[in-house]
Design a protein around this motif. Structure first.
Motif, PDB file in Angstrom:
ATOM      1  N   VAL A 457       1.126  -1.108  -0.183  1.00  0.00           N
ATOM      2  CA  VAL A 457      -0.294   0.032  -0.102  1.00  0.00           C
ATOM      3  C   VAL A 457       1.025   1.028   0.326  1.00  0.00           C
ATOM      4  CG1 VAL A 457      -1.627   1.414   1.006  1.00  0.00           C
ATOM      5  CG2 VAL A 457      -1.884  -1.341   1.201  1.00  0.00           C
ATOM      6  N   THR A 458       1.894   1.197   0.911  1.00  0.00           N
ATOM      7  CA  THR A 458       2.528   2.595   1.059  1.00  0.00           C
ATOM      8  C   THR A 458       3.344   2.506  -0.143  1.00  0.00           C
ATOM      9  OG1 THR A 458       4.174   1.159   2.424  1.00  0.00           O
ATOM     10  CG2 THR A 458       3.002   2.243   3.497  1.00  0.00           C
ATOM     11  N   MET A 463       4.433   5.870  -5.487  1.00  0.00           N
ATOM     12  CA  MET A 463       4.710   5.781  -6.518  1.00  0.00           C
ATOM     13  C   MET A 463       3.450   7.290  -7.175  1.00  0.00           C
ATOM     14  SD  MET A 463       3.872   2.124  -8.543  1.00  0.00           S
ATOM     15  CE  MET A 463       5.832   0.945  -8.088  1.00  0.00           C
ATOM     16  N   GLY A 464       2.435   7.181  -5.802  1.00  0.00           N
ATOM     17  CA  GLY A 464       1.721   9.116  -6.235  1.00  0.00           C
ATOM     18  C   GLY A 464       0.226   8.352  -6.951  1.00  0.00           C
ATOM     19  N   ILE A 465       0.134   7.172  -6.447  1.00  0.00           N
ATOM     20  CA  ILE A 465      -1.728   6.950  -6.303  1.00  0.00           C
ATOM     21  C   ILE A 465      -1.649   7.444  -5.368  1.00  0.00           C
ATOM     22  CG2 ILE A 465      -3.184   4.857  -6.854  1.00  0.00           C
ATOM     23  CD1 ILE A 465      -1.012   5.422  -8.961  1.00  0.00           C
ATOM     24  N   ASP A 466      -3.498   7.729  -5.822  1.00  0.00           N
ATOM     25  CA  ASP A 466      -4.677   8.308  -4.570  1.00  0.00           C
ATOM     26  C   ASP A 466      -4.649   7.753  -3.360  1.00  0.00           C
ATOM     27  OD1 ASP A 466      -4.264  11.252  -5.584  1.00  0.00           O
ATOM     28  OD2 ASP A 466      -5.907  10.742  -7.080  1.00  0.00           O
ATOM     29  N   ASP A 467      -5.040   8.151  -2.444  1.00  0.00           N
ATOM     30  CA  ASP A 467      -5.069   6.773  -1.367  1.00  0.00           C
ATOM     31  C   ASP A 467      -6.576   6.906  -1.339  1.00  0.00           C
ATOM     32  OD1 ASP A 467      -6.698   9.070  -0.677  1.00  0.00           O
ATOM     33  OD2 ASP A 467      -5.007   9.553   1.058  1.00  0.00           O
ATOM     34  N   PHE A 468      -8.130   6.964  -1.861  1.00  0.00           N
ATOM     35  CA  PHE A 468      -8.977   6.658  -2.229  1.00  0.00           C
ATOM     36  C   PHE A 468      -9.259   5.373  -3.461  1.00  0.00           C
ATOM     37  CE2 PHE A 468      -8.820  10.550  -4.792  1.00  0.00           C
ATOM     38  CZ  PHE A 468      -9.169  10.181  -5.801  1.00  0.00           C
ATOM     39  N   THR A 547      -7.691   3.300   7.552  1.00  0.00           N
ATOM     40  CA  THR A 547      -6.250   3.633   7.884  1.00  0.00           C
ATOM     41  C   THR A 547      -5.818   3.828   6.387  1.00  0.00           C
ATOM     42  OG1 THR A 547      -6.773   1.876   9.513  1.00  0.00           O
ATOM     43  CG2 THR A 547      -4.502   2.534   8.501  1.00  0.00           C
ATOM     44  N   ILE A 548      -6.066   3.459   5.456  1.00  0.00           N
ATOM     45  CA  ILE A 548      -4.974   3.771   4.301  1.00  0.00           C
ATOM     46  C   ILE A 548      -6.068   5.203   3.903  1.00  0.00           C
ATOM     47  CG2 ILE A 548      -5.229   3.945   1.380  1.00  0.00           C
ATOM     48  CD1 ILE A 548      -5.858   0.695   1.999  1.00  0.00           C
ATOM     49  N   LEU A 549      -6.780   5.347   3.865  1.00  0.00           N
ATOM     50  CA  LEU A 549      -7.161   7.153   3.336  1.00  0.00           C
ATOM     51  C   LEU A 549      -6.705   8.161   4.754  1.00  0.00           C
ATOM     52  CD1 LEU A 549     -11.404   6.781   2.784  1.00  0.00           C
ATOM     53  CD2 LEU A 549      -9.412   6.894   1.148  1.00  0.00           C
ATOM     54  N   ASP A 553       1.320   4.173   7.986  1.00  0.00           N
ATOM     55  CA  ASP A 553       2.527   4.279   7.374  1.00  0.00           C
ATOM     56  C   ASP A 553       1.570   2.369   7.573  1.00  0.00           C
ATOM     57  OD1 ASP A 553       2.759   2.827   9.974  1.00  0.00           O
ATOM     58  OD2 ASP A 553       4.553   4.633   9.768  1.00  0.00           O
ATOM     59  N   ALA A 554       3.261   1.590   6.550  1.00  0.00           N
ATOM     60  CA  ALA A 554       2.871   0.139   6.636  1.00  0.00           C
ATOM     61  C   ALA A 554       2.529  -0.607   8.612  1.00  0.00           C
ATOM     62  CB  ALA A 554       4.180  -0.753   5.755  1.00  0.00           C
ATOM     63  N   HIS A 555       3.593   0.290   9.125  1.00  0.00           N
ATOM     64  CA  HIS A 555       2.942  -0.817  10.599  1.00  0.00           C
ATOM     65  C   HIS A 555       1.454  -0.778  11.002  1.00  0.00           C
ATOM     66  CE1 HIS A 555       7.054  -2.014  10.330  1.00  0.00           C
ATOM     67  NE2 HIS A 555       8.003  -0.578  10.413  1.00  0.00           N
ATOM     68  N   ARG A 556       1.119   0.755  10.675  1.00  0.00           N
ATOM     69  CA  ARG A 556      -0.457   0.467  10.780  1.00  0.00           C
ATOM     70  C   ARG A 556      -1.196   0.540  10.379  1.00  0.00           C
ATOM     71  NH1 ARG A 556      -3.142   1.284  14.990  1.00  0.00           N
ATOM     72  NH2 ARG A 556      -5.109   2.308  14.715  1.00  0.00           N
ATOM     73  N   ILE A 557      -0.712   0.280   9.138  1.00  0.00           N
ATOM     74  CA  ILE A 557      -2.695  -0.938   8.320  1.00  0.00           C
ATOM     75  C   ILE A 557      -1.685  -2.065   8.527  1.00  0.00           C
ATOM     76  CG2 ILE A 557      -2.292  -1.780   6.645  1.00  0.00           C
ATOM     77  CD1 ILE A 557      -1.166   1.323   5.374  1.00  0.00           C
TER      78      ILE A 557
END
Length: 594
Positions: A457-458, A463-468, A547-549, A553-557
């Motif tokens: 995810v991170t 890379m610039g992909i929008d979180d939504f 969490t992604i929105l 970071d990866a640890h929290r996800i």
């Protein structure tokens, strides 16, 4: 005509330096230095990318650090980090500098007459003079942030410089046509070497056709296939040719041969793989098929020049030894249920992550086999195609002709597919095209090189992909590794060290029997036979999406996913240990916790 908005006024000393550059037959070392105004321009362009929401501030800061550490051009850093594709970058630079595009019909048919022009200077800065008219000089460039070449040309002709942005390929092809490299004693020597090498072709073919060499290669290939090796490595050293095979993921030295046999053996492989037998200075790739015990086995061949000669690796692609079945690959009931549920959906993205050699492509093949049906159109783009799948349209990328992952994927969308498989998401352009495919009603499968499922995810956000977009298109992310399986003939009970229990948070149970590796003839003294998967599957639950929105970071996800019931790779590995499948040390080795 658009005049460059990135030109700068230069001092008299800079004019003298530019003149020296133009006349010199050898490029001075200063030419690779980044002028102060170019460095400032790079920083301003980064700020502009952040303002335009093409980069996040923290990503732009990281790009700036990488550029400072490597002294590379900003354009090169952005491309190498996979933050944007070359066409996207050219479009942004054109907008930022208010420049027009270079069209093929604008290329000159002859050189622009500029006195004392040094072609090597033009090549170093990737700048091509187009025409000299009235009070202006028109040039084509790839990187308008590098203004030094434009300034130098302007001073040389004492005219205003007007720039156009062109692709690297277009500029380089025109440069080679208009400014061919002149022959020097060094290049003439190289050409002489080529002639002598061409004269050796017949001799090398004769060496490769010797009956003892043919028998030696056939024996090596038969032995590798019988041992279920994944690769054969032929590596020349100063005095010997070392043959190693990768067995259950680890390399083992099998035999050595005198150095004078290296040329014969490697020439034999090149003949079998259809490679250029006389080319020994450049890497080459090929394929070959060998009949072994009545069955055809495919090999992917890669050669590379080294200090003591050519090193060759043969990747064994034995379709009959690969089981495209989730159970055989090590997916237990719960993992299969989650993955099959995602594969039944008509659209969205399923990702498999892990390092090279962790079985990602095999997992994707198993997924395609699971959903392959006459009523579905399935298209894949791979690098390269490892196994041919019946009923699946497979394409191998060819970067040398501009056929990459993103270009092929875009063409796939015009072929009315149901399912798409992309061998790897390597850059922003491919990621954006994959997201668009998922949003327009396609199921997309792909791989990503990250250490954990949450790390995917991170990586995509970087890379610039929008979180939504990620939250709405991702269904499942599988993180996996391959561990060696204990030999069932010689495994023996053992008790791990007490400190390992504490490190892993495992409570010792006197009733449990854990097994360790021993050795026997069946496993050739290694204690292991075959490999299986340890994995983690991250589902896009509402909590994970939130969490992604929030751009955690990866640890929290991962923590949120674990709270929602996700079993981590380490936990799955410990289950495998408790079931007597592998050892604790093996699990720790592949999960990088030892």
């Amino acid at each position: 005509m658009a005049q460059s908005s990135c030109c700068y006024v230069s001092s008299g000393s800079k004019k003298r330096r530019a003149s020296t550059m133009m006349k010199s037959s050898k490029i001075p070392s200063q030419i690779v230095e980044v002028p102060l105004e170019s460095a400032s321009r790079s920083a301003s362009f980064l700020d502009w990318l952040v303002e335009q929401r093409r980069l996040e501030a923290r990503v732009a800061e990281r790009v700036g650090r990488v550029q400072a550490e490597t002294a590379d051009r900003l354009t090169s850093v952005l491309l190498k980090l996979g933050l944007m594709s070359e066409p996207d970058l050219a479009s942004l630079l054109r907008e930022y500098c208010s420049l027009e595009s270079l069209l093929p019909e604008m290329l000159p048919v002859s050189r622009v007459e500029i006195s004392d022009l040094n072609a090597e200077f033009l090549r170093a800065h990737e700048v091509l003079p187009l025409r000299l008219v009235h009070e202006r000089l028109e040039i084509a460039c790839w990187d308008p942030l590098d203004t030094f070449a434009a300034d130098a040309l302007g001073f040389a002709v004492e005219r205003t410089v007007v720039r156009y942005i062109g692709t690297r390929q277009l500029i380089r092809e025109a440069m080679e046509s208009l400014y061919p490299r002149e022959a020097t004693p060094a290049t003439e020597a190289i050409q002489g070497d080529r002639v002598s090498e061409e004269e050796e072709v017949d001799r090398l073919k004769d060496l490769a056709s010797d009956a003892p060499i043919i028998r030696l290669m056939q024996r090596l290939i038969n032995e590798a296939v019988s041992l279920k090796a994944s690769d054969i490595h032929l590596e020349p050293s100063q005095h010997t040719l070392v043959v190693r095979m990768r067995l259950d993921g680890l390399l083992r030295v099998m035999e050595t041969h005198p150095k004078d046999l290296a040329a014969r053996i490697i020439s034999r492989i090149k003949v079998m793989a259809g490679l250029d037998i006389a080319e020994r200075r450049l890497p080459q790739d090929g394929r070959m098929r060998v009949a072994i015990d009545g069955k055809d086995v495919d090999f992917r061949v890669a050669s590379s020049p080294t200090l003591h000669g050519e090193s060759v690796v043969l990747r064994i692609l034995d379709r009959q030894e690969v089981s495209l079945d989730f159970t055989a690959l090590g997916f237990d009931g719960e993992a299969q249920r989650i993955l099959r549920e995602a594969l039944r959906r008509p659209y969205g993205i399923v990702l498999v992550t892990g390092p090279t050699g962790s079985g990602k492509t095999t997992t994707l093949y198993a997924a395609l086999r699971e959903i392959n049906a006459p009523e579905r159109k399935i298209l894949t783009v791979e690098d390269p195609v490892e196994y041919a799948l019946e009923g699946v349209n497979q394409v191998a990328i060819r970067p040398q002709i501009g056929l990459g992952f993103a270009q092929t994927l875009r063409s796939f969308l015009r072929q009315d597919p149901d399912v798409l498989m992309v061998g790897e998401i390597r850059d922003r352009e491919t990621a954006e095209t994959a997201i668009q495919a998922a949003l327009t009603g396609h199921l997309l499968l792909s791989t990503l090189h990250t250490n954990t499922a949450a790390g995917a995810v991170t990586r995509l956000l970087d890379m610039g992909i929008d979180d939504f977009l990620l939250a709405s298109t991702l269904h499942v992310i599988v993180g996996q590794r391959l561990v060696r399986k204990l030999c069932l003939v010689c495994r023996e009970p053992y008790s791990p060290k007490e400190d390992l229990y504490a490190r892993l948070g495992v409570t010792p149970d006197a009733s449990e029997v854990w097994y360790g590796a021993r050795s026997c003839a069946q496993c050739r003294g290694t204690g292991f036979r075959g490999r299986t998967t340890v994995l983690e599957i991250l589902r896009m639950t509402d909590a994970v999406r939130s969490t992604i929105l929030s751009r955690a970071d990866a640890h929290r996800i991962e923590a949120v996913a674990v709270e929602g019931g996700m079993r981590t790779m380490l936990q799955h590995g410990i289950e495998r240990v408790r079931n007597g499948v592998t050892t604790l040390e093996e699990v720790l080795r592949v999960t990088s916790l030892s």
